[in-house]
Design an enzyme around this catalytic site. Structure first.
Site, PDB file in Angstrom:
ATOM      1  N   LYS A  35      14.604  36.368 -12.249  1.00 35.25           N
ATOM      2  CA  LYS A  35      15.754  35.250 -12.928  1.00 35.25           C
ATOM      3  C   LYS A  35      15.152  33.956 -12.687  1.00 35.25           C
ATOM      4  O   LYS A  35      14.016  33.658 -11.797  1.00 35.25           O
ATOM      5  CB  LYS A  35      16.987  35.705 -12.087  1.00 35.25           C
ATOM      6  N   ARG A 131      30.609  37.568  -3.060  1.00 36.80           N
ATOM      7  CA  ARG A 131      30.677  36.834  -4.187  1.00 36.80           C
ATOM      8  C   ARG A 131      31.109  37.829  -5.325  1.00 36.80           C
ATOM      9  O   ARG A 131      32.119  37.471  -5.648  1.00 36.80           O
ATOM     10  CB  ARG A 131      29.102  36.504  -4.448  1.00 36.80           C
ATOM     11  N   TYR A 256      10.444   2.380  -1.232  1.00 33.86           N
ATOM     12  CA  TYR A 256      11.461   2.339  -1.313  1.00 33.86           C
ATOM     13  C   TYR A 256      12.455   1.849   0.129  1.00 33.86           C
ATOM     14  O   TYR A 256      12.382   3.012   0.895  1.00 33.86           O
ATOM     15  CB  TYR A 256      12.607   2.915  -2.103  1.00 33.86           C
ATOM     16  N   MET A 304      10.193   8.479  -8.333  1.00 35.22           N
ATOM     17  CA  MET A 304      10.453   9.141  -9.334  1.00 35.22           C
ATOM     18  C   MET A 304       9.058   9.748  -9.806  1.00 35.22           C
ATOM     19  O   MET A 304       8.977  11.186 -10.168  1.00 35.22           O
ATOM     20  CB  MET A 304      10.959   8.592 -10.243  1.00 35.22           C
TER      21      MET A 304
END
Length: 373
Positions: A35, A131, A256, A304
């Site tokens: 998956k 679930r 940053y 990024m």
């Protein structure tokens, strides 16, 4: 020259990990879970590498199964979440898929459908994960209804999912396991219970089938590694290179927000990889990587397209030096994706499945070239 960032996929390591799963449970059949595009590794390539070895594959949904069938994968495929609407049953039958039934509406849809051949069906019981699945008290009723409908369903199995098979504290696992074993014995039902951690560490849960998932890709799901999990081999290596080097005096901010400052005169390398590639922006200062096969530390916030690494103690590292974000370096050194994940306050699953499409996949050990999608 192309950007140096690639995700290198070692298909022989994948087969090694599958053999380990199978060897740990010689009385069980091991269904390879593919998956989420084989946990980010490329489902078609991984299916091809395991076809003829794994007796069945498992995916989350019909779309994932269709992609495998379209690329010529003929191995049986189980839909772990079953159908999402009754109309999908026609495609389930056409693609010769196996079906999980976990709720009343799915059960009623299957019993209302008229297949040309009965569909292999796996009844999911909620043993404590809370679930998907029928309550244990209703499992016998569902089993009986499907047993009495041989034109609709065949090859019935009982399945569930363990919430804490990875944990050192086994109390809740033992509660789930005891409930499921008693239920299976009462129904005379073959079971499929063991996920990766249970395959590695809970042999009492091994049933007619097991479902190894993340362990196939070399990630250790256990809270504390054991002898079996230490034998896992990394399948994905996220590899890049140094593209620039900065010489900075003590006290200079890097990246940053100036989160990290140089504590001494420092050499800072810039690596072609960032959160736009799927590398986790939550990685803290000190997150490890391998530069030219030696450990080094992330410094400053992930950007990024780039991140920065402290090269001060690696004087030979320079532009073009190999950088391993996780996986195996050219000199054989290994950096576990699990260790990187801990520095990002996450799990390996999110890192592996989060590598984005702009990162080329390169396969070896059974399939050469680029991603076959």
């Amino acid at each position: 020259m192309a950007r140096p960032l690639i995700a290198e996929i070692d298909l022989e390591a994948l087969r090694h990990n599958y053999r380990l799963a199978a060897d740990l449970a010689p009385a069980s059949q091991s269904m390879a879970v593919l998956k989420a595009d084989a946990y980010g590794h490329g489902a078609v390539a991984c299916a091809r590498a395991l076809q003829g070895r794994a007796p069945a594959f498992a995916v989350a949904c019909l779309e994932e199964a269709e992609a495998l069938r379209q690329d010529g994968i003929t191995t049986p495929i189980l839909l772990l979440e079953g159908i999402f609407e009754p109309a999908e049953l026609e495609r389930v039958e056409a693609l010769d898929l196996w079906l999980v039934v976990h709720s009343d509406w799915q059960l009623e849809a299957l019993l209302a459908y008229r297949p040309k051949r009965a569909i292999p069906t796996w009844i999911k019981v909620d043993s404590g994960m809370h679930r998907l699945g029928f309550p244990p008290a209703r499992a016998a009723e569902v089993w009986s209804r499907l047993t009495e409908a041989p034109a609709h369903a065949c090859d019935l199995h009982l399945m569930s999912h363990f919430a804490t098979a990875d944990a050192v504290n086994t109390a809740y696992f033992r509660r789930q396991s005891s409930l499921l074993q008693e239920l299976a014995e009462r129904l005379g039902a073959p079971t499929c219970l063991a996920n990766s951690p249970a395959t590695l560490a809970r042999p009492e849960s091994h049933g007619a089938w097991n479902r190894p998932g993340v362990m196939l890709y070399g990630s250790d799901p256990l809270e504390v590694a054991n002898a079996a999990s230490r034998r896992l081999a990394p399948v994905m290596t996220l590899r890049s290179a140094i593209i620039a080097v900065r010489e900075l005096p003590a006290g200079e901010p890097v990246g940053y927000g100036g989160r990290w400052h140089t504590p001494r005169p420092s050499r800072i390398g810039v690596v072609a990889c960032g959160y736009g590639d799927g590398y986790d922006r939550h990685a803290v200062d000190g997150t490890p990587m391998l530069v030219a096969g030696r450990r080094a530390a992330l410094v400053g916030k992930v950007s990024m397209d780039m991140l920065t690494v402290d090269l001060t103690d690696l004087p030979d590292a320079d532009i073009g030096s190999e950088v391993i974000l996780w996986g195996r370096a050219s000199n054989g050194a290994v950096l576990s994706v699990d260790e990187v994940a801990r520095h990002c306050d996450t799990i390996s699953y999110t890192l592996l499945t989060g590598v984005l499409p702009r990162v080329p996949r390169r396969y070896h050990g059974g399939l050469s070239g680029t991603d076959p999608h």
